[in-house]
Scaffold this active site. Structure first.
Site, mmCIF file in Angstrom:
data_model
loop_
_atom_site.group_PDB
_atom_site.id
_atom_site.type_symbol
_atom_site.label_atom_id
_atom_site.label_comp_id
_atom_site.label_asym_id
_atom_site.label_seq_id
_atom_site.Cartn_x
_atom_site.Cartn_y
_atom_site.Cartn_z
ATOM 1 N N ASN A 40 -5.153 -9.845 -7.884
ATOM 2 C CA ASN A 40 -5.274 -10.575 -6.628
ATOM 3 C C ASN A 40 -6.528 -11.436 -6.554
ATOM 4 O OD1 ASN A 40 -6.196 -7.789 -6.695
ATOM 5 N ND2 ASN A 40 -6.926 -8.113 -4.608
ATOM 6 N N GLN A 69 1.228 -9.808 -6.239
ATOM 7 C CA GLN A 69 0.854 -11.219 -6.363
ATOM 8 C C GLN A 69 1.817 -11.988 -7.267
ATOM 9 O OE1 GLN A 69 -1.598 -12.719 -4.704
ATOM 10 N NE2 GLN A 69 -2.477 -10.892 -3.770
ATOM 11 N N SER A 92 5.266 -6.693 -1.559
ATOM 12 C CA SER A 92 5.028 -6.807 -0.133
ATOM 13 C C SER A 92 5.499 -8.175 0.350
ATOM 14 C CB SER A 92 3.529 -6.651 0.124
ATOM 15 O OG SER A 92 3.288 -6.611 1.494
ATOM 16 N N ALA A 93 6.235 -8.202 1.469
ATOM 17 C CA ALA A 93 6.885 -9.441 1.907
ATOM 18 C C ALA A 93 5.909 -10.543 2.320
ATOM 19 C CB ALA A 93 7.835 -9.146 3.071
ATOM 20 N N HIS A 94 4.771 -10.164 2.880
ATOM 21 C CA HIS A 94 3.904 -11.203 3.464
ATOM 22 C C HIS A 94 3.191 -12.052 2.415
ATOM 23 C CE1 HIS A 94 -0.321 -9.582 3.155
ATOM 24 N NE2 HIS A 94 0.371 -8.510 2.816
ATOM 25 N N THR A 128 12.297 5.204 10.822
ATOM 26 C CA THR A 128 13.272 4.222 11.287
ATOM 27 C C THR A 128 13.058 2.872 10.601
ATOM 28 O OG1 THR A 128 13.417 5.327 13.405
ATOM 29 C CG2 THR A 128 14.148 3.035 13.349
ATOM 30 N N THR A 143 0.850 -1.200 0.000
ATOM 31 C CA THR A 143 0.000 0.000 0.000
ATOM 32 C C THR A 143 0.882 1.246 0.000
ATOM 33 O OG1 THR A 143 -1.883 -1.076 1.066
ATOM 34 C CG2 THR A 143 -1.702 1.300 1.343
ATOM 35 N N CYS A 163 -21.975 -9.600 0.102
ATOM 36 C CA CYS A 163 -22.342 -9.850 1.487
ATOM 37 C C CYS A 163 -21.133 -10.006 2.391
ATOM 38 C CB CYS A 163 -23.183 -11.115 1.593
ATOM 39 S SG CYS A 163 -24.732 -10.963 0.746
#
Lengths: 411, 143
Positions: free
Chosen positions: A162, A196, A216-218, A254, A76, A339
């Site tokens: 994704n 992805q 993104s690492a995750h 940091t 993001t 939903c």
């Protein structure tokens, strides 16, 4: 994993577990090597070594220079920095152009790209074209070429979607932009959200001809809360978060050193054999689902598809219900159904494909990963038909028409 | 996210299906919007002697539902059929979304409309019955 041990996880596109080797590599930075990489003393320098190593590992993966890699808090932030960064820099520097900068993106991008673009429109920094996709979810090169204008400065197209796993022709778009740039006064910069894609596709930035790439690492067995942005040398980017001069003065804050080390380790562990194995399992699963469940449909492209992704519709059985019923059977998938969303809107991706509402409301996404076992897919194949059948009975569409099997199956 | 009761009703819904030749039918929602619920009722006239009121009363003798929707939509459909069964039409008309949600041990705020749909479907089924049987004097005074 405790209670999760007996559960089957088929939602790897949402997130992946941290690989134990990655976790091991990270640990020292929460202990002895806790120093701040910005400090000149030995505590800091020890941590700095970890930072430098991770940057080199990422650069190796992308085939770029280490100083072209900026660590961030995730995709993001990377997408925000790439898109806003380019526009802000162009708006207030020697890059400034006469008219309002024009950005092109697609209608099926992740919300963090779409909302960033909307923000630039609302604040008057840019005008944006949201390119439609075809019914497989592909951006068509000719359509893209048509919307490029004199004041176009940025094209942002995701590498792989994704939800439906559609893989965009990034190399071809890169080539087109490079060709156009040779005779243009205003250079077009090319960004891709590759979140992805990292696990499965060629991400060499020179092959793709991209100027910016987010990740993104995750999503590849690294930790959450850390990502990176590739910025080709010479690409105008202004930092969007003010503070220290970290990351070549492009990203203040940091260093999340443990996370960065984990990202670096995780990216070295990606291999194509795993991707091949996952693809085989996925192909078997898709084939079986379409065979076992009448009136079922695979959404997206069969050919241009991420190896681990499947997205189905089962008219008559609502997506959130399928997901909840599978969860009760200890199987985790996700859904694009209205939903299940926070705003009760069906997925913008499925809508952009032109899916009928009864198809988008009945969709589930199943994404495999490196820990997925064949027995787990077998169990899924045993449970899913019963779940769909039961929900169709509840909705009164149980006696659904017997489906003709597609004869051209081959993901 | 969902209470145990919701999951239980979702996994083992009561009174699921259709009634052959129902006395009243009520459909709310729309498959295009992602959820649709239909309630079927069978109404019985209690003989005067057995009814609690002075006149012979009408009770919901049988009730069934069909529901396309999320787990909450299915659970609320099932729950309202259980709540309405055996009640007089007047009693049934008083059932509202809060009562259904409460009986289910609560619903996530975004799912309250499911509970509302169930109550609306029941009202519609009763109205449908009354319209067919031309008994305007028995209409719910609140309507």
């Amino acid at each position: 994993m405790g209670e999760n041990k007996n559960r089957i996880y088929l939602d790897y596109a949402a997130t992946t577990p941290v690989d134990p080797e990655v976790f091991e590599a990270m640990k020292p930075y929460f202990g002895d090597d806790f120093g701040n990489p910005s400090s000149a003393h030995q505590f800091g320098q020890k941590a700095r070594q970890g930072l430098d190593k991770a940057r080199a590992q990422v650069a190796e993966f992308f085939g770029c220079k280490p100083e072209e890699i900026i660590f961030t808090s995730g995709a993001t932030e990377s997408n925000n920095l790439a898109i806003k960064g380019v526009i802000y820099k162009i708006q207030n520097s020697k890059f400034k152009i006469q008219s309002l900068p024009h950005v092109i993106t697609s209608q099926i991008e992740h919300h963090c790209v779409l909302d960033t673009c909307k923000n630039l429109e609302e604040t008057g920094f840019a005008q944006v074209t949201y390119l439609p996709v075809n019914k497989e979810g592909l951006v068509e090169i000719e359509a893209l070429e048509k919307v490029i204008k004199e004041n176009t400065v940025l094209v942002s197209i995701m590498y792989a979607n994704n939800e439906i796993g559609t893989v965009q022709p990034i190399e071809e778009i890169g080539k087109l932009i490079k060709k156009l740039n040779q005779s243009r006064q205003q250079k077009i910069y090319f960004h891709t959200d590759a979140v992805q894609a990292i696990n499965y596709l060629n991400c060499k930035v020179d092959a793709l001809q991209v100027d910016l790439l987010s990740m993104s690492a995750h999503k590849f067995y690294g930790p959450k809360g850390v990502g990176a942005l590739y910025i080709r040398k010479g690409t105008p980017v202004k930092k969007i978060q003010d503070g220290g001069a970290h990351e070549y003065d492009l990203r203040a804050g940091t260093y999340n050193i443990g996370g960065i080390v984990g990202l670096g380790k995780a990216i070295t562990m990606i291999n194509s054999q795993t991707a091949q194995r996952i693809k085989k399992l996925r192909d078997k699963m898709v084939e079986e689902v379409l065979k076992l469940i009448p009136n079922s449909k695979l959404n997206g492209s069969r050919q241009h598809r991420l190896q681990n992704n499947a997205n189905f519709s089962f008219p008559g059985a609502e997506g959130e219900s399928i997901m909840m019923a599978l969860d009760q059977e200890r199987i985790a998938v996700s859904t694009g159904s209205a939903c299940a969303s926070e705003n009760l809107q069906p997925s913008h991706v499925l809508t952009a494909l032109g899916l009928k509402p009864e198809e988008s409301h009945t969709s589930i996404r199943v994404t495999l990963g490196k820990y997925t076992k064949e027995e787990e897919i077998d169990r899924f194949l045993e449970v899913l038909p019963k779940v769909v059948e039961r929900l169709r009975q509840i909705s009164g569409s149980g006696k659904a028409d017997k489906k003709k099997l597609p004869d051209d199956f081959g993901c | 996210m969902y209470s145990k009761k919701v999951i239980e009703q979702f996994l083992h819904p009561k009174n699921m299906g259709k009634i052959d030749k129902p006395d009243g039918v009520g459909t709310v929602g729309n498959i295009l919007c992602g959820d649709q619920m239909t309630l079927y009722i069978k109404v019985k006239n209690l003989p005067r002697a057995k009814s609690r009121g002075k006149k012979g009363e009408e009770i919901i003798d049988d009730i069934k539902f069909e529901s396309f929707g999320c787990a909450a939509a299915i659970a609320t459909s099932s729950m309202i059929t259980e709540m309405a069964k055996g009640k007089t039409l007047e009693e049934a008309l008083k059932l509202n979304r809060e009562m259904v949600a409460k009986k289910l041990g609560g619903l996530p705020p975004i799912k309250m409309h499911c509970s509302n749909m169930a109550a609306q479907a029941l009202k519609k089924a009763i109205e449908n019955y009354r319209n067919k049987n031309q008994k305007p004097e028995a209409r719910n005074p609140k309507e």
